[in-house]
Write a protein that holds these residues in place. Structure first.
Motif, PDB file in Angstrom:
ATOM      1  N   ILE A 131       0.854  -1.186   0.000  1.00  0.00           N
ATOM      2  CA  ILE A 131       0.000   0.000   0.000  1.00  0.00           C
ATOM      3  C   ILE A 131       0.889   1.235   0.000  1.00  0.00           C
ATOM      4  CG2 ILE A 131      -0.193   0.109   2.534  1.00  0.00           C
ATOM      5  CD1 ILE A 131      -3.108   1.057   2.114  1.00  0.00           C
ATOM      6  N   SER A 132       0.488   2.251  -0.738  1.00  0.00           N
ATOM      7  CA  SER A 132       1.270   3.487  -0.801  1.00  0.00           C
ATOM      8  C   SER A 132       0.914   4.391   0.368  1.00  0.00           C
ATOM      9  CB  SER A 132       1.021   4.212  -2.122  1.00  0.00           C
ATOM     10  OG  SER A 132      -0.240   4.863  -2.101  1.00  0.00           O
ATOM     11  N   ARG A 133       1.748   5.395   0.586  1.00  0.00           N
ATOM     12  CA  ARG A 133       1.477   6.365   1.651  1.00  0.00           C
ATOM     13  C   ARG A 133       0.242   7.208   1.329  1.00  0.00           C
ATOM     14  NH1 ARG A 133       6.103   7.373   4.906  1.00  0.00           N
ATOM     15  NH2 ARG A 133       4.669   8.683   6.078  1.00  0.00           N
ATOM     16  N   ASP A 134      -0.302   7.032   0.097  1.00  0.00           N
ATOM     17  CA  ASP A 134      -1.527   7.728  -0.298  1.00  0.00           C
ATOM     18  C   ASP A 134      -2.730   6.804  -0.327  1.00  0.00           C
ATOM     19  OD1 ASP A 134      -0.129  10.201  -0.828  1.00  0.00           O
ATOM     20  OD2 ASP A 134       0.651   9.240  -2.627  1.00  0.00           O
ATOM     21  N   GLY A 135      -2.532   5.522   0.058  1.00  0.00           N
ATOM     22  CA  GLY A 135      -3.655   4.598   0.140  1.00  0.00           C
ATOM     23  C   GLY A 135      -3.967   3.828  -1.120  1.00  0.00           C
ATOM     24  N   GLN A 136      -3.025   3.770  -2.075  1.00  0.00           N
ATOM     25  CA  GLN A 136      -3.234   2.987  -3.292  1.00  0.00           C
ATOM     26  C   GLN A 136      -2.486   1.663  -3.196  1.00  0.00           C
ATOM     27  OE1 GLN A 136      -2.013   6.040  -6.231  1.00  0.00           O
ATOM     28  NE2 GLN A 136      -4.149   6.045  -6.874  1.00  0.00           N
ATOM     29  N   PHE A 137      -2.984   0.639  -3.910  1.00  0.00           N
ATOM     30  CA  PHE A 137      -2.424  -0.709  -3.835  1.00  0.00           C
ATOM     31  C   PHE A 137      -1.544  -1.023  -5.042  1.00  0.00           C
ATOM     32  CE2 PHE A 137      -6.125  -0.867  -1.117  1.00  0.00           C
ATOM     33  CZ  PHE A 137      -5.675  -1.599  -0.027  1.00  0.00           C
ATOM     34  N   ASP A 138      -0.567  -1.899  -4.811  1.00  0.00           N
ATOM     35  CA  ASP A 138       0.348  -2.352  -5.854  1.00  0.00           C
ATOM     36  C   ASP A 138       0.602  -3.837  -5.676  1.00  0.00           C
ATOM     37  OD1 ASP A 138       2.382  -2.406  -7.877  1.00  0.00           O
ATOM     38  OD2 ASP A 138       3.908  -2.201  -6.306  1.00  0.00           O
ATOM     39  N   ASP A 139       0.595  -4.610  -6.788  1.00  0.00           N
ATOM     40  CA  ASP A 139       1.084  -5.984  -6.731  1.00  0.00           C
ATOM     41  C   ASP A 139       2.564  -5.944  -7.090  1.00  0.00           C
ATOM     42  OD1 ASP A 139       0.598  -5.285  -9.413  1.00  0.00           O
ATOM     43  OD2 ASP A 139       0.197  -7.357 -10.001  1.00  0.00           O
ATOM     44  N   SER A 140       3.375  -6.651  -6.324  1.00  0.00           N
ATOM     45  CA  SER A 140       4.807  -6.500  -6.504  1.00  0.00           C
ATOM     46  C   SER A 140       5.530  -7.821  -6.285  1.00  0.00           C
ATOM     47  CB  SER A 140       5.348  -5.423  -5.560  1.00  0.00           C
ATOM     48  OG  SER A 140       6.649  -5.025  -5.940  1.00  0.00           O
ATOM     49  N   PHE A 141       6.865  -7.766  -6.407  1.00  0.00           N
ATOM     50  CA  PHE A 141       7.720  -8.945  -6.344  1.00  0.00           C
ATOM     51  C   PHE A 141       8.224  -9.213  -4.929  1.00  0.00           C
ATOM     52  CE2 PHE A 141       8.348  -6.861 -10.462  1.00  0.00           C
ATOM     53  CZ  PHE A 141       8.052  -7.885 -11.346  1.00  0.00           C
ATOM     54  N   ASP A 142       8.362 -10.509  -4.612  1.00  0.00           N
ATOM     55  CA  ASP A 142       9.068 -10.900  -3.396  1.00  0.00           C
ATOM     56  C   ASP A 142      10.528 -11.126  -3.799  1.00  0.00           C
ATOM     57  OD1 ASP A 142       9.665 -11.681  -0.821  1.00  0.00           O
ATOM     58  OD2 ASP A 142       8.991 -13.740  -1.100  1.00  0.00           O
ATOM     59  N   HIS A 143      11.246 -10.034  -3.933  1.00  0.00           N
ATOM     60  CA  HIS A 143      12.578 -10.067  -4.527  1.00  0.00           C
ATOM     61  C   HIS A 143      13.437  -8.999  -3.874  1.00  0.00           C
ATOM     62  CE1 HIS A 143      15.632  -9.423  -7.750  1.00  0.00           C
ATOM     63  NE2 HIS A 143      15.462 -10.710  -7.979  1.00  0.00           N
ATOM     64  N   ARG A 144      14.742  -9.217  -3.863  1.00  0.00           N
ATOM     65  CA  ARG A 144      15.640  -8.269  -3.198  1.00  0.00           C
ATOM     66  C   ARG A 144      15.589  -6.867  -3.785  1.00  0.00           C
ATOM     67  NH1 ARG A 144      18.945 -11.757  -6.105  1.00  0.00           N
ATOM     68  NH2 ARG A 144      20.212 -10.804  -7.737  1.00  0.00           N
ATOM     69  N   SER A 145      15.047  -6.745  -5.004  1.00  0.00           N
ATOM     70  CA  SER A 145      14.907  -5.409  -5.595  1.00  0.00           C
ATOM     71  C   SER A 145      13.691  -4.670  -5.037  1.00  0.00           C
ATOM     72  CB  SER A 145      14.778  -5.513  -7.112  1.00  0.00           C
ATOM     73  OG  SER A 145      13.551  -6.137  -7.479  1.00  0.00           O
ATOM     74  N   ARG A 146      12.892  -5.345  -4.235  1.00  0.00           N
ATOM     75  CA  ARG A 146      11.691  -4.734  -3.662  1.00  0.00           C
ATOM     76  C   ARG A 146      11.759  -4.796  -2.138  1.00  0.00           C
ATOM     77  NH1 ARG A 146      11.625  -3.384  -8.140  1.00  0.00           N
ATOM     78  NH2 ARG A 146       9.906  -3.289  -9.630  1.00  0.00           N
ATOM     79  N   HIS A 147      12.635  -3.996  -1.577  1.00  0.00           N
ATOM     80  CA  HIS A 147      12.723  -3.863  -0.129  1.00  0.00           C
ATOM     81  C   HIS A 147      11.874  -2.667   0.303  1.00  0.00           C
ATOM     82  CE1 HIS A 147      16.228  -6.506  -0.581  1.00  0.00           C
ATOM     83  NE2 HIS A 147      16.128  -6.738   0.717  1.00  0.00           N
ATOM     84  N   ARG A 148      10.982  -2.900   1.256  1.00  0.00           N
ATOM     85  CA  ARG A 148      10.076  -1.843   1.697  1.00  0.00           C
ATOM     86  C   ARG A 148       9.830  -1.937   3.204  1.00  0.00           C
ATOM     87  NH1 ARG A 148       5.731  -2.861  -3.261  1.00  0.00           N
ATOM     88  NH2 ARG A 148       6.696  -1.422  -4.746  1.00  0.00           N
ATOM     89  N   ALA A 149       9.307  -0.850   3.764  1.00  0.00           N
ATOM     90  CA  ALA A 149       8.789  -0.911   5.138  1.00  0.00           C
ATOM     91  C   ALA A 149       7.579  -1.842   5.142  1.00  0.00           C
ATOM     92  CB  ALA A 149       8.392   0.484   5.596  1.00  0.00           C
ATOM     93  N   PHE A 150       7.155  -2.258   6.331  1.00  0.00           N
ATOM     94  CA  PHE A 150       6.023  -3.184   6.382  1.00  0.00           C
ATOM     95  C   PHE A 150       5.207  -2.949   7.647  1.00  0.00           C
ATOM     96  CE2 PHE A 150       9.760  -5.179   8.217  1.00  0.00           C
ATOM     97  CZ  PHE A 150       9.309  -5.797   9.372  1.00  0.00           C
ATOM     98  N   ALA A 151       3.946  -3.396   7.566  1.00  0.00           N
ATOM     99  CA  ALA A 151       3.021  -3.217   8.682  1.00  0.00           C
ATOM    100  C   ALA A 151       2.638  -4.569   9.267  1.00  0.00           C
ATOM    101  CB  ALA A 151       1.758  -2.486   8.213  1.00  0.00           C
ATOM    102  N   CYS A 152       2.669  -4.675  10.590  1.00  0.00           N
ATOM    103  CA  CYS A 152       2.222  -5.854  11.310  1.00  0.00           C
ATOM    104  C   CYS A 152       0.872  -5.555  11.977  1.00  0.00           C
ATOM    105  CB  CYS A 152       3.224  -6.275  12.360  1.00  0.00           C
ATOM    106  SG  CYS A 152       4.883  -6.661  11.733  1.00  0.00           S
ATOM    107  N   GLN A 153       0.107  -6.622  12.190  1.00  0.00           N
ATOM    108  CA  GLN A 153      -1.238  -6.491  12.763  1.00  0.00           C
ATOM    109  C   GLN A 153      -1.201  -6.782  14.254  1.00  0.00           C
ATOM    110  OE1 GLN A 153      -3.976  -6.243  10.386  1.00  0.00           O
ATOM    111  NE2 GLN A 153      -5.479  -5.898  11.979  1.00  0.00           N
ATOM    112  N   CYS A 154      -1.816  -5.897  15.048  1.00  0.00           N
ATOM    113  CA  CYS A 154      -1.932  -6.153  16.475  1.00  0.00           C
ATOM    114  C   CYS A 154      -2.918  -7.286  16.740  1.00  0.00           C
ATOM    115  CB  CYS A 154      -2.404  -4.891  17.197  1.00  0.00           C
ATOM    116  SG  CYS A 154      -1.139  -3.617  17.328  1.00  0.00           S
ATOM    117  N   PRO A 155      -2.660  -8.143  17.722  1.00  0.00           N
ATOM    118  CA  PRO A 155      -3.546  -9.268  18.012  1.00  0.00           C
ATOM    119  C   PRO A 155      -4.952  -8.812  18.366  1.00  0.00           C
ATOM    120  CG  PRO A 155      -1.465  -9.503  19.173  1.00  0.00           C
ATOM    121  CD  PRO A 155      -1.481  -8.124  18.607  1.00  0.00           C
ATOM    122  N   GLY A 156      -5.913  -9.575  17.899  1.00  0.00           N
ATOM    123  CA  GLY A 156      -7.299  -9.304  18.261  1.00  0.00           C
ATOM    124  C   GLY A 156      -7.932  -8.147  17.511  1.00  0.00           C
ATOM    125  N   THR A 157      -7.230  -7.593  16.522  1.00  0.00           N
ATOM    126  CA  THR A 157      -7.778  -6.447  15.792  1.00  0.00           C
ATOM    127  C   THR A 157      -8.116  -6.807  14.361  1.00  0.00           C
ATOM    128  OG1 THR A 157      -5.593  -5.655  15.070  1.00  0.00           O
ATOM    129  CG2 THR A 157      -6.425  -4.860  17.187  1.00  0.00           C
TER     130      THR A 157
END
Length: 329
Positions: free
Chosen positions: A303-329
């Motif tokens: 997801i972009s910082r503007d709220g748009q979605f992208d399908d992308s590669f699981d590859h070393r050329s695609r290193h990004r920040a990531f979001a984890c989900q809090c339990p129970g939410t």
């Protein structure tokens, strides 16, 4: 932007094991905005007086909805231990010789609200005289006052005004002390948000593994409100996006826990639940499942910082920040 630290506390109870704690610490490196996040508590390392701390907590409303935030309610041993961990993450313990230093304490939401005229000199702790900022309830059986505290020691100013120690702070050992509201310390707020965002730049599979090591999972967004929350969380936890960041720069994207690896075009969250197409605001021309990287297709959701979605590669050329989900939410 205020400098603050947050640490996430996970599991069905607030207690966390050593392996999860190690995973959490890994999540929270490289946060140049100064943010460590927690699913239950938020510790801001900015040093402020008590009134400013409470006002800042009231304005910290990620995940709070219409409920106003407050300084933290620390009403059981698990939360007390968690806050002790948070403080140590923000300001490591300096030893007993420095135990009264300002950065060795954190403001919490307990304050004395009754019998504040200074006439009670018994120095005996009376729970009914104290209340939590969040709900005005008095502490019950649980407390961790230092020996001979609270002592309500007064301070007489040159103008004749008498100040009393009517606010509570907590140290690295989880001990409580009463002190004056003008003192400046880091502070902790209650947190009701869904997400912990790590600034660590990882591939999708690495991000998934790091969330799991902390007892979490890669995040889901299931409504427009959650899209808005994750964008707002990113602004807090990663810092505001620089004007110089372009659309396809890695700094503009955050990994989510969505994939269509199992069946092309059928997007699911990592727990197997389907993704609602109504919230999929794809960045044109996505999803395109491009295959310009050999042996790799775009099966992973960001997801972009503007709220748009992208399908992308699981590859070393695609290193990004990531979001984890809090339990129970």
């Amino acid at each position: 932007m205020k400098f603050f630290l947050l640490l996430c506390l996970v599991g069905t109870s607030l207690a966390i094991d050593k392996a999860q704690l190690h995973g959490l610490k890994n999540l929270l490196t490289n946060l140049h905005s100064g943010v460590f996040t927690t699913c239950q508590l938020v510790l801001f390392s900015e040093m402020v007086d008590y009134d400013t701390a409470e006002k800042n907590c009231q304005n910290f409303n990620i995940g709070m909805g219409d409920v106003q935030g407050h300084l933290a309610t620390v009403n059981d041993s698990e939360k007390n231990s968690d806050l002790k961990l948070l403080l140590n993450m923000a300001y490591p313990y300096k030893g007993w010789k420095n135990q009264w230093a300002a950065d060795q304490w954190v403001w919490a939401g307990l304050r004395k609200t009754k019998n504040n005229d200074g006439s009670d000199t018994s120095m005996k702790y009376k729970p009914e005289d104290w209340s939590w900022a969040a709900d005005e309830t008095s502490p019950k059986e649980f407390h961790k006052w230092m020996r001979k505290q609270p002592d309500q020691k007064p301070e007489i100013r040159r103008n004749g005004v008498t100040l009393l120690q009517n606010q509570m702070r907590i140290n690295h050992k989880g001990h409580w002390d009463d002190t004056f509201k003008y003192k400046k310390h880091p502070y902790a707020c209650d947190y009701q948000g869904k997400y912990i965002i790590s600034a660590n730049s990882k591939t999708w599979s690495q991000s998934k593994a790091e969330c799991e090591a902390a007892g979490l999972e890669l995040a889901k967004v299931r409504s427009d409100a959650e899209v808005e929350e994750i964008i707002k969380s990113a602004d807090y936890f990663l810092g505001s996006k620089a004007d110089s960041v372009k659309v396809w720069d890695k700094e503009n994207w955050i990994w989510l826990g969505g994939t269509d690896e199992e069946e092309e075009g059928v997007w699911k969250w990592v727990d197997g639940s389907p993704i609602d197409k109504k919230i999929m605001n794809w960045r044109n021309p996505n999803p395109d499942n491009a295959e310009f990287i050999k042996d790799h297709a775009e099966h992973y959701l960001a997801i972009s910082r503007d709220g748009q979605f992208d399908d992308s590669f699981d590859h070393r050329s695609r290193h990004r920040a990531f979001a984890c989900q809090c339990p129970g939410t």
